[in-house]
Design a protein around this motif. Sequence first.
Motif, short mmCIF file in Angstrom:
data_model
loop_
_atom_site.label_atom_id
_atom_site.label_comp_id
_atom_site.label_asym_id
_atom_site.label_seq_id
_atom_site.Cartn_x
_atom_site.Cartn_y
_atom_site.Cartn_z
N LEU A 72 0.84 -1.20 0.00
CA LEU A 72 0.00 0.00 0.00
C LEU A 72 0.87 1.25 0.00
O LEU A 72 1.95 1.27 0.62
N PRO A 73 0.39 2.34 -0.66
CA PRO A 73 1.17 3.57 -0.64
C PRO A 73 1.13 4.22 0.75
O PRO A 73 0.12 4.09 1.46
N GLY A 74 2.22 4.90 1.14
CA GLY A 74 2.47 5.57 2.42
C GLY A 74 1.33 5.70 3.40
O GLY A 74 1.20 4.89 4.33
N ILE A 75 0.46 6.68 3.21
CA ILE A 75 -0.59 7.00 4.18
C ILE A 75 -1.56 5.83 4.37
O ILE A 75 -2.02 5.57 5.48
N TRP A 76 -1.85 5.09 3.29
CA TRP A 76 -2.79 3.98 3.39
C TRP A 76 -2.21 2.82 4.20
O TRP A 76 -2.94 2.10 4.87
N GLN A 77 -0.90 2.72 4.16
CA GLN A 77 -0.23 1.71 4.97
C GLN A 77 -0.42 2.04 6.46
O GLN A 77 -0.71 1.16 7.27
N GLN A 78 -0.27 3.35 6.78
CA GLN A 78 -0.45 3.78 8.17
C GLN A 78 -1.90 3.57 8.61
O GLN A 78 -2.16 3.10 9.71
N ILE A 79 -2.82 3.92 7.71
CA ILE A 79 -4.25 3.78 8.06
C ILE A 79 -4.60 2.31 8.28
O ILE A 79 -5.32 1.96 9.22
N SER A 80 -4.05 1.44 7.45
CA SER A 80 -4.39 0.02 7.57
C SER A 80 -3.93 -0.56 8.91
O SER A 80 -4.50 -1.54 9.41
N LEU A 81 -2.92 0.07 9.52
CA LEU A 81 -2.42 -0.45 10.80
C LEU A 81 -3.38 -0.18 11.97
O LEU A 81 -3.18 -0.67 13.07
N VAL A 82 -4.42 0.62 11.70
CA VAL A 82 -5.45 0.85 12.73
C VAL A 82 -6.38 -0.36 12.79
O VAL A 82 -7.04 -0.62 13.80
N ASN A 83 -6.42 -1.11 11.72
CA ASN A 83 -7.31 -2.26 11.63
C ASN A 83 -6.71 -3.47 12.38
O ASN A 83 -5.67 -4.00 11.99
N PRO A 84 -7.35 -3.91 13.47
CA PRO A 84 -6.76 -5.02 14.25
C PRO A 84 -6.64 -6.32 13.44
O PRO A 84 -5.81 -7.17 13.76
N ILE A 85 -7.47 -6.45 12.42
CA ILE A 85 -7.44 -7.70 11.64
C ILE A 85 -6.10 -7.84 10.88
O ILE A 85 -5.63 -8.95 10.66
N VAL A 86 -5.49 -6.71 10.56
CA VAL A 86 -4.17 -6.75 9.91
C VAL A 86 -3.18 -7.53 10.78
O VAL A 86 -2.42 -8.37 10.30
N TYR A 87 -3.24 -7.28 12.09
CA TYR A 87 -2.30 -7.94 13.02
C TYR A 87 -2.63 -9.43 13.15
O TYR A 87 -1.74 -10.27 13.24
N MET A 88 -3.91 -9.73 13.16
CA MET A 88 -4.33 -11.14 13.30
C MET A 88 -3.90 -11.94 12.08
O MET A 88 -3.32 -13.02 12.19
N VAL A 89 -4.18 -11.39 10.90
CA VAL A 89 -3.85 -12.09 9.66
C VAL A 89 -2.33 -12.25 9.52
O VAL A 89 -1.83 -13.34 9.20
N ASN A 90 -1.60 -11.19 9.85
CA ASN A 90 -0.14 -11.26 9.69
C ASN A 90 0.52 -12.19 10.70
O ASN A 90 1.44 -12.93 10.35
N ALA A 91 0.03 -12.16 11.94
CA ALA A 91 0.60 -13.06 12.94
C ALA A 91 0.31 -14.51 12.56
O ALA A 91 1.16 -15.40 12.71
N PHE A 92 -0.88 -14.75 12.04
CA PHE A 92 -1.25 -16.11 11.62
C PHE A 92 -0.41 -16.54 10.41
O PHE A 92 0.04 -17.69 10.31
N ARG A 93 -0.18 -15.56 9.51
CA ARG A 93 0.66 -15.85 8.33
C ARG A 93 2.08 -16.19 8.78
O ARG A 93 2.72 -17.07 8.19
N TYR A 94 2.51 -15.52 9.86
CA TYR A 94 3.84 -15.83 10.37
C TYR A 94 3.86 -17.28 10.88
O TYR A 94 4.80 -18.04 10.63
#
Lengths: 261, 312
Positions: free
Chosen positions: A199-221
């Motif tokens: 994602l481009p700059g600002i959208w990357q920051q905005i997406s980090l507000v979404n808790p599901i990003v952390y769940m999906v990424n931790a599970f992907r790890y």
Amino acid sequence: MSEKVSAKSFWIGYQTILIKEITRIVRIWAQTLIPPVITMTLYFVIFGAIIGRRVGEMGDMPYMEFIVPGLIMLTVITNSYGNVTSSFFGAKFGKHIEELLISPLPPWIILAGYISGAVVRALVVGVLVWLVASMFAGFQMHNIWVTLSILILTSVAFALGGFINGVYAQKFDDISIIPTFVLQPMTYLGGVFFSVSLLPGIWQQISLVNPIVYMVNAFRYGILGVSDVPLWVAYAIICGFGVVLFAICLSLLQRGVGLRT
Amino acid sequence: MLALEVKNLKKTYQNGVVALKGIDLEVSEGDFFALLGPNGAGKSTLIGIISSLVNASEGETKVFGVSVQKDRSRAMAEIGLVPQEVNFNQFEKPFDIIVNQGGYYGVPRAVAKERAEYYLKKLELWDKAFTMSRALSGGMKRRLLIARAMVHEPRLLILDEPTAGVDIEIRRSMWQFIEEINRAGTTVILTTHYLEEAENLCRNIAIIDHGEIVENTTIKHLLSKLDIETFILDLRAPIETVPSIDGIELALKDPHTIEASIPKSRSLNRLFRALEEAGIEVTSMRNKVNRLEELFIRLVNAEGQTSQESVA
């Protein structure tokens, strides 16, 4: 009198709610277990096998492999949320929630019973989807403990969210509003089909507000060994999310919001 | 010991409706207690507060000395509730409904299964134990509610109109079962619209109207307050006028029927002597209304008038 209200009696009560929930999941298996498997199979066929070939690689791995954890997580989130919402609202609508409300069971046991039922369904469906995924992308497991713990913590958090929805729901429409207008967009934008690093700059920051990003990424790890976010941050956010939702659920039950007059 | 103690209980709903205006009530252990009142009097609110389904605005409720408001779990463990409306999952089987209810009260599954079988047999529902409960008739559903309320063997059983819409045969078998439970030591609180039910079964009574207790006494004492009883007399031959009898009011309802209102101080013999002298032959006689019903109507009407006067 003390024999009737003891740790043992509460344990029996908890088991009873759990058995009842599992019986319900099995009784309506055509609604609870099969649809997510069919939907995910279609996702794997269309986005993985057909479109995925043209996408090529995502995060240094074939696109098909990349989307597996996200799609399992998508299933876990919708099923844990949906299980509690429909079961609890159904009990409220049919008035048989009163069986529990007049019993000696404290609110946290009632909550634990419903949440455990949802976790069981999420795990069963998650495993079924994983088995389907393995037919397309093969078995992969980087760290089973991270995979399992994230799976359980995420399903607990969303089951708690579903419980709040069930408490406030007044009609059947109310139990589909949040999943359709909030949960689904959050999940789809939560890195299921893409890496947030794209994602481009600002959208990357905005997406980090979404808790599901952390769940999906931790599970992907856990499955693939790659993540867009640090693992400890993901654990902290998922646990924090769960604790806040648990406190809200408990408070609602103790005050009898939407349940006691 | 008191099975139930209600002190200054008040309930005002969010829409401003005052359902209870400070009720005081005591029910002794082992009692068979009738709680009567017209629709909207506050009975269901009171039962809701006792069973913790409704939060009280003020006051306290104790079950066997344990406060419902302060120690809900321990108080609830002693109560069995048969609600007015069917509130079990109609997609479950009666046997499972009872076993699960036992589980909520900490009854081990094996014991709950034994009790489920016992109570289903006792209430003549065993042949339907594994049928989907939505397929049960109205009377069967009512009996299932009783069986479910008994699975944890409560010391206080609250029955909120348990026989509403139930035919007389099943009603009688339910009365028999509830009497048996009471004889075995369970305190029973019954609300009903069938006043002969309360008169036949209960020892003590409270009448609630407009959120207040208007009478709280023994059934015997209440019935002794009835100063006039009205009887319907069926006649063998038609008559055109009724004879005049000192102290007894007679009214001709139709040529074959007389309505006689007799003060308790007067003897029925006097009525029959007078009728015989007038050449009137009586073939049968019955109470115009149930005795308790007559008192109930008087008490509730009197309270209604007082309320209206005070409002005016």
